[in-house]
Motif scaffolding. Structure first.
Motif, PDB file in Angstrom:
ATOM      1  N   GLY B  71       0.716  -1.257  -0.178  1.00 16.82           N
ATOM      2  CA  GLY B  71      -0.013   0.005   0.060  1.00 16.82           C
ATOM      3  C   GLY B  71       0.969   1.188   0.069  1.00 16.82           C
ATOM      4  N   VAL B  72       1.992   1.241   0.744  1.00 15.02           N
ATOM      5  CA  VAL B  72       2.751   2.416   0.734  1.00 15.02           C
ATOM      6  C   VAL B  72       3.338   2.416  -0.591  1.00 15.02           C
ATOM      7  CG1 VAL B  72       4.962   3.215   1.554  1.00 15.02           C
ATOM      8  CG2 VAL B  72       3.527   2.212   3.332  1.00 15.02           C
ATOM      9  N   GLY B  73       3.818   1.566  -1.286  1.00 13.20           N
ATOM     10  CA  GLY B  73       3.941   1.595  -2.653  1.00 13.20           C
ATOM     11  C   GLY B  73       3.206   2.199  -3.600  1.00 13.20           C
ATOM     12  N   VAL B  74       1.781   1.826  -3.414  1.00 13.23           N
ATOM     13  CA  VAL B  74       0.976   2.293  -4.183  1.00 13.23           C
ATOM     14  C   VAL B  74       0.696   3.799  -4.002  1.00 13.23           C
ATOM     15  CG1 VAL B  74      -1.741   2.317  -4.715  1.00 13.23           C
ATOM     16  CG2 VAL B  74      -0.504   0.257  -4.711  1.00 13.23           C
ATOM     17  N   GLY B  75       0.665   4.195  -2.745  1.00 10.17           N
ATOM     18  CA  GLY B  75       0.443   5.597  -2.587  1.00 10.17           C
ATOM     19  C   GLY B  75       1.803   6.349  -2.902  1.00 10.17           C
ATOM     20  N   ALA B  76       2.890   5.961  -2.952  1.00 13.41           N
ATOM     21  CA  ALA B  76       4.214   6.678  -3.574  1.00 13.41           C
ATOM     22  C   ALA B  76       3.915   6.843  -5.183  1.00 13.41           C
ATOM     23  CB  ALA B  76       5.565   5.873  -3.324  1.00 13.41           C
ATOM     24  N   ALA B  77       3.241   5.780  -5.708  1.00 12.62           N
ATOM     25  CA  ALA B  77       3.013   5.807  -7.095  1.00 12.62           C
ATOM     26  C   ALA B  77       2.081   6.962  -7.516  1.00 12.62           C
ATOM     27  CB  ALA B  77       2.727   4.460  -7.644  1.00 12.62           C
ATOM     28  N   PHE B  78       1.022   7.088  -6.533  1.00 11.48           N
ATOM     29  CA  PHE B  78       0.039   7.857  -6.720  1.00 11.48           C
ATOM     30  C   PHE B  78       0.647   9.266  -6.545  1.00 11.48           C
ATOM     31  CE2 PHE B  78      -3.796   5.197  -5.121  1.00 11.48           C
ATOM     32  CZ  PHE B  78      -3.964   4.562  -6.375  1.00 11.48           C
ATOM     33  N   GLY B  79       1.594   9.495  -5.634  1.00 12.36           N
ATOM     34  CA  GLY B  79       2.512  10.646  -5.421  1.00 12.36           C
ATOM     35  C   GLY B  79       3.379  11.048  -6.587  1.00 12.36           C
ATOM     36  N   GLY B  80       3.732  10.287  -7.478  1.00 11.72           N
ATOM     37  CA  GLY B  80       4.487  10.837  -8.453  1.00 11.72           C
ATOM     38  C   GLY B  80       5.742  10.043  -8.579  1.00 11.72           C
ATOM     39  N   LEU B  81       6.034   9.003  -7.832  1.00 10.79           N
ATOM     40  CA  LEU B  81       7.152   8.017  -7.820  1.00 10.79           C
ATOM     41  C   LEU B  81       6.933   6.793  -8.553  1.00 10.79           C
ATOM     42  CD1 LEU B  81       8.456   8.414  -4.438  1.00 10.79           C
ATOM     43  CD2 LEU B  81       9.009   9.902  -6.178  1.00 10.79           C
ATOM     44  N   SER B  82       8.175   5.969  -9.100  1.00 12.60           N
ATOM     45  CA  SER B  82       7.962   4.762  -9.858  1.00 12.60           C
ATOM     46  C   SER B  82       8.410   3.679  -8.865  1.00 12.60           C
ATOM     47  CB  SER B  82       8.724   4.863 -11.120  1.00 12.60           C
ATOM     48  OG  SER B  82       8.070   5.881 -11.824  1.00 12.60           O
ATOM     49  N   PRO B  83       7.858   3.062  -7.955  1.00 18.47           N
ATOM     50  CA  PRO B  83       8.261   2.144  -6.912  1.00 18.47           C
ATOM     51  C   PRO B  83       8.390   0.742  -7.611  1.00 18.47           C
ATOM     52  CG  PRO B  83       6.199   3.106  -6.206  1.00 18.47           C
ATOM     53  CD  PRO B  83       6.512   3.506  -7.488  1.00 18.47           C
ATOM     54  N   ILE B  84       9.474   0.018  -7.329  1.00 22.07           N
ATOM     55  CA  ILE B  84       9.495  -1.498  -7.523  1.00 22.07           C
ATOM     56  C   ILE B  84       9.250  -2.107  -6.121  1.00 22.07           C
ATOM     57  CG2 ILE B  84      11.081  -3.328  -8.381  1.00 22.07           C
ATOM     58  CD1 ILE B  84      12.705  -0.905  -9.771  1.00 22.07           C
ATOM     59  N   VAL B  85       8.246  -2.846  -5.939  1.00 21.74           N
ATOM     60  CA  VAL B  85       8.053  -3.536  -4.691  1.00 21.74           C
ATOM     61  C   VAL B  85       8.236  -4.925  -4.787  1.00 21.74           C
ATOM     62  CG1 VAL B  85       6.348  -3.890  -3.159  1.00 21.74           C
ATOM     63  CG2 VAL B  85       6.413  -1.942  -4.054  1.00 21.74           C
ATOM     64  N   GLU B  86       9.339  -5.421  -3.991  1.00 19.54           N
ATOM     65  CA  GLU B  86       9.920  -6.741  -3.963  1.00 19.54           C
ATOM     66  C   GLU B  86       8.827  -7.504  -3.156  1.00 19.54           C
ATOM     67  OE1 GLU B  86      13.869  -7.874  -4.727  1.00 19.54           O
ATOM     68  OE2 GLU B  86      13.717  -9.565  -2.980  1.00 19.54           O
ATOM     69  N   PHE B  87       8.313  -8.493  -3.421  1.00 21.96           N
ATOM     70  CA  PHE B  87       7.898  -9.668  -2.591  1.00 21.96           C
ATOM     71  C   PHE B  87       9.182 -10.809  -2.574  1.00 21.96           C
ATOM     72  CE2 PHE B  87       3.776  -7.953  -4.297  1.00 21.96           C
ATOM     73  CZ  PHE B  87       3.300  -7.455  -2.997  1.00 21.96           C
ATOM     74  N   MET B  88       9.145 -10.998  -1.100  1.00 27.50           N
ATOM     75  CA  MET B  88      10.220 -12.177  -1.168  1.00 27.50           C
ATOM     76  C   MET B  88       9.909 -13.374  -2.028  1.00 27.50           C
ATOM     77  SD  MET B  88      12.087 -13.756   2.346  1.00 27.50           S
ATOM     78  CE  MET B  88      12.345 -12.140   3.156  1.00 27.50           C
ATOM     79  N   THR B  89       8.907 -13.823  -1.797  1.00 28.62           N
ATOM     80  CA  THR B  89       8.034 -14.379  -2.917  1.00 28.62           C
ATOM     81  C   THR B  89       6.647 -14.107  -3.193  1.00 28.62           C
ATOM     82  OG1 THR B  89       6.921 -16.173  -1.889  1.00 28.62           O
ATOM     83  CG2 THR B  89       9.093 -16.520  -1.725  1.00 28.62           C
ATOM     84  N   PHE B  90       6.013 -14.558  -4.268  1.00 31.85           N
ATOM     85  CA  PHE B  90       4.623 -14.186  -4.456  1.00 31.85           C
ATOM     86  C   PHE B  90       3.658 -14.852  -3.781  1.00 31.85           C
ATOM     87  CE2 PHE B  90       5.639 -11.285  -7.803  1.00 31.85           C
ATOM     88  CZ  PHE B  90       4.751 -10.384  -8.041  1.00 31.85           C
ATOM     89  N   ASN B  91       4.136 -15.809  -2.751  1.00 35.53           N
ATOM     90  CA  ASN B  91       3.109 -16.493  -1.992  1.00 35.53           C
ATOM     91  C   ASN B  91       2.614 -15.530  -0.774  1.00 35.53           C
ATOM     92  OD1 ASN B  91       3.359 -19.536  -2.498  1.00 35.53           O
ATOM     93  ND2 ASN B  91       5.578 -18.618  -2.635  1.00 35.53           N
ATOM     94  N   PHE B  92       3.797 -14.554  -0.495  1.00 30.60           N
ATOM     95  CA  PHE B  92       3.633 -13.513   0.599  1.00 30.60           C
ATOM     96  C   PHE B  92       2.549 -12.615  -0.125  1.00 30.60           C
ATOM     97  CE2 PHE B  92       8.014 -14.769   2.049  1.00 30.60           C
ATOM     98  CZ  PHE B  92       7.599 -16.199   2.317  1.00 30.60           C
ATOM     99  N   SER B  93       2.580 -12.133  -1.363  1.00 33.24           N
ATOM    100  CA  SER B  93       1.649 -11.307  -1.997  1.00 33.24           C
ATOM    101  C   SER B  93       0.125 -11.535  -1.564  1.00 33.24           C
ATOM    102  CB  SER B  93       1.872 -11.137  -3.438  1.00 33.24           C
ATOM    103  OG  SER B  93       1.265 -12.233  -4.236  1.00 33.24           O
TER     104      SER B  93
END
Lengths: 329, 334
Positions: B71-93
């Motif tokens: 969610g922090v990544g999504v907010g940062a993207a709304f705020g004009g940044l381009s985040p790369i959010v790594e999940f240690m594995t997609f199981n945790f996503s």
């Protein structure tokens, strides 16, 4: 500190400010009353969460907003949009699902946004806006633009796990975010003492070391003072702050909620003794304000809202070609 | 005998790192966040060296708090940044899927086109080895199901670098599904130069053939190529399509292949029920019915949570022998 003691404090607002606040709060009140009527007439459908009773919260906080700040809230969002100076016609036309709405009719009551006004929604999943607001704060810090994010949630949202997750990161990284918990005492139909183990919601960030304060959310002056203090704390780089605004919603959770979980007497008592508009009106008069001027304000607001309603009824539905647009940039 | 110069190779892990580093050099708004991405250099060492080059402002270690940091990544993207959010594995996503779907994918539409969300969610997806049911699942069909997302899954180093750079530059939310077992594998190195990029939405024919089409993605492409070698010995000429992108899907490349081979087998490590193969089968049936000499067959994981025991795990996950068998079935059924 009671708001009555504010008269001689540097935080004390001018009469002009009080008139303006009254106008903004009455705009929300009138807008929501009309939205309720339009809902009853079938112009608005689905979920529609009215803000009536809580007006002093957002208008008080708005006094602390500066140019680069961002604002985000949950689905009880009409008041916040109007407070951000979004056009009442554009908001109402979104409620009626028309092309003139802020989301071209594709979002609805819970989903409106304005990059221009730095209003970032309008989010329908309880609590999900809390990490998003925290991310907006991260963007403020990253860009070093002196902005802070006003992140609103309700008492219900303040139980969500992701709120605690976001609080932790905000405190860890000293993010410029002001968390506002609008405690209207009911998470849908579940009262505060039945949904929260600790009912002092200003302590929601205590495990993360985030300071908090509770304030009378029905009293504009108190709200304004608390907002200025909290925002200045956050803006100074000390990290997040939690402001609990104790407030009340006059209507049900949404238009489809008859609110049978509370007594008529309870609602009537709030309306008669704690109504935010009445409290502010009394304060204006106490400071020597003019009753006629207040009346002219309400008259103008009514006209503005009538025009918004007209626009929302007349604006055409979105063209069918809109179905497949805006899915990807 | 002449000695051919061997082409330069790199690992998928290095290709992913190079993609992020190049894009971070080009765009100061790109940053990486996730569990163990900075000091630890990545749980799988994908972000090796990034903290040193870009500093802790742009390579951010998060607490173990997937819903929160997504969610922090999504907010940062709304705020004009381009985040790369790594999940240690997609199981945790799964902890964060609400933010990925409800916040990242839907907001552009719900805002009438105002609020794009330029973000990449990346990390390993699918089965690793002997890590049990909660750490071994392919989420391709989960994410590909949803409008508003792009979903990409690379196989080799060229895919990894070209597609990740494309994903970072894309103004939309992109789910980028890697594979742990591929991280250490060496492949031909991508073309040098930071301008190399692969388009999202375009499949790649890894091996042309005329008898049967194998369509897969990620690690299954490797097994498909092994199977193709095996089948070539028996005179069966297999075409292998590496999908690269699961949404949007490059149907044209698939259809053109099926028009030629008239036989198709789909490949994935995910469960069979409502999987990517189900979608491919439906699309091929709807549009290519007259060109099919046999029903499309699906090679998938078994419809069970992944077992730990070595023998049972071996039975649950498809590998090249199953593909060889499926190709024979689809041809003999013709």
């Amino acid at each position: 500190m009671s708001s009555k003691n504010l008269k001689n404090s540097p935080l004390s607002p001018s009469l002009e400010n009080l008139y303006k606040a009254y106008e903004s709060m009455y705009l929300i009140r009138r807008f929501e009353e009309k939205a309720g009527q339009l809902y009853g007439m079938g112009f608005i459908a689905g979920f529609c969460h009215l803000y009536i009773g809580q007006e002093a919260v957002v208008i008080g906080l708005q006094q602390a907003v500066t140019t680069n700040d961002s604002i985000i809230t949950s689905y009880r969002d009409h008041g916040h949009m109007l407070a951000c100076d979004m056009s009442p016609g554009g908001v109402m036309a979104e409620l009626t699902g028309r092309s003139g709405g802020y989301s071209k009719g594709k979002g609805g009551s819970m989903h409106m946004f304005s990059r221009e006004k730095k209003f970032y929604g309008g989010h329908g999943i309880v609590g999900a806006q809390v990490p998003i607001g925290t991310g907006l704060a991260l963007a403020h810090q990253y860009k070093n633009d002196n902005g802070i994010c006003f992140t609103y949630m309700g008492d219900g949202g303040s139980n969500q796990g992701q709120m605690f997750e976001a609080f932790n990161m905000a405190a860890l990284w000293k993010l410029p975010v002001l968390y506002i918990i609008e405690n209207n005492l009911y998470a849908m139909g579940t009262s505060l003492d039945r949904h929260a183990a600790v009912t002092d919601l200003s302590t929601r960030g205590s495990a993360q070391g985030i300071p908090g304060k509770s304030v009378d959310g029905m009293d504009y002056l108190a709200m304004r003072e608390a907002a200025l203090e909290a925002a200045s704390y956050v803006r100074s780089g000390k990290g997040p702050f939690v402001l609990e605004a104790k407030t009340y919603r006059y209507r049900g959770h949404s238009m489809s909620d008859p609110a049978k979980y509370r007594s008529k007497e309870e609602v009537e008592d709030i309306k008669s003794h704690h109504d935010p508009l009445s409290i502010l009106e009394a304060e204006i008069l106490r400071q020597g304000g003019d009753k006629d001027h207040l009346e002219s304000i309400t008259k103008d607001v009514k006209k503005k809202i009538d025009a918004a309603v007209e626009f929302a009824k007349e604006s055409p539905e979105p063209s069918e070609s809109e179905l497949f647009t805006d899915i990807l940039v | 005998m002449t000695v051919e110069k061997m082409p330069e190779t790199i690992t998928v892990r290095e290709a992913l790192r190079d993609a992020m580093a190049e894009e971070m050099r080009q765009n100061p708004n790109v940053f990486l966040m996730g569990e163990e991405v900075a000091e630890y250099q990545g749980a799988y060492k994908v972000s090796q060296g990034l903290l040193e080059e870009f500093g802790s402002k742009r390579v951010i270690d998060t607490p173990i708090t997937e819903a929160g940091f997504a969610g922090v990544g999504v907010g940062a993207a709304f705020g004009g940044l381009s985040p790369i959010v790594e999940f240690m594995t997609f199981n945790f996503s799964m902890q964060a899927i609400d933010q990925i779907i409800n916040s990242a994918a839907k907001t552009l539409y719900m805002s009438g086109g105002q609020m794009g969300c330029p973000i990449v969610f990346r990390g390993p997806n699918g089965s690793a080895a002997r890590v049990g049911a909660q750490h071994s699942q392919c989420f391709a069909s989960w994410y590909a199901h949803c409008p508003g997302l792009k979903v990409v899954s690379p196989y080799n180093a060229i895919d990894a670098k070209g597609l990740l750079k494309a994903a970072i530059r894309d103004p939309n939310p992109v789910v980028f599904l890697e594979n742990e077992l591929l991280y250490g594998q060496r492949f031909e190195a991508p073309p040098s130069g930071s301008d190399f990029i692969l388009p999202i939405g375009k499949a790649h024919i890894e091996r042309p053939g005329k008898d049967v089409t194998l369509v897969g993605f990620s690690i299954m492409v490797g097994y498909a190529l092994e199977a193709a070698e095996e089948l070539a010995k028996e005179g069966i000429d297999v075409e292998v399509i590496n999908l690269r992108s699961l949404r949007p899907l490059d149907l044209e490349t698939i259809f053109e292949s099926v028009r030629k081979t008239n036989h198709c087998v789909t490949l994935e490590e995910g469960f069979p029920y409502a999987g990517i193969g189900s979608e491919l089968s439906a699309q091929i049936m709807e549009h290519m019915f007259d060109f099919l000499d046999a029903p499309v067959l699906r090679v998938t994981a078994k419809d069970v949570p992944l077992p730990y025991a070595a023998n049972l795990e071996r039975l649950a996950i498809p590998r090249s022998p199953e593909i060889v068998q499926a190709v024979k079935n689809v041809l003999y059924n013709a």
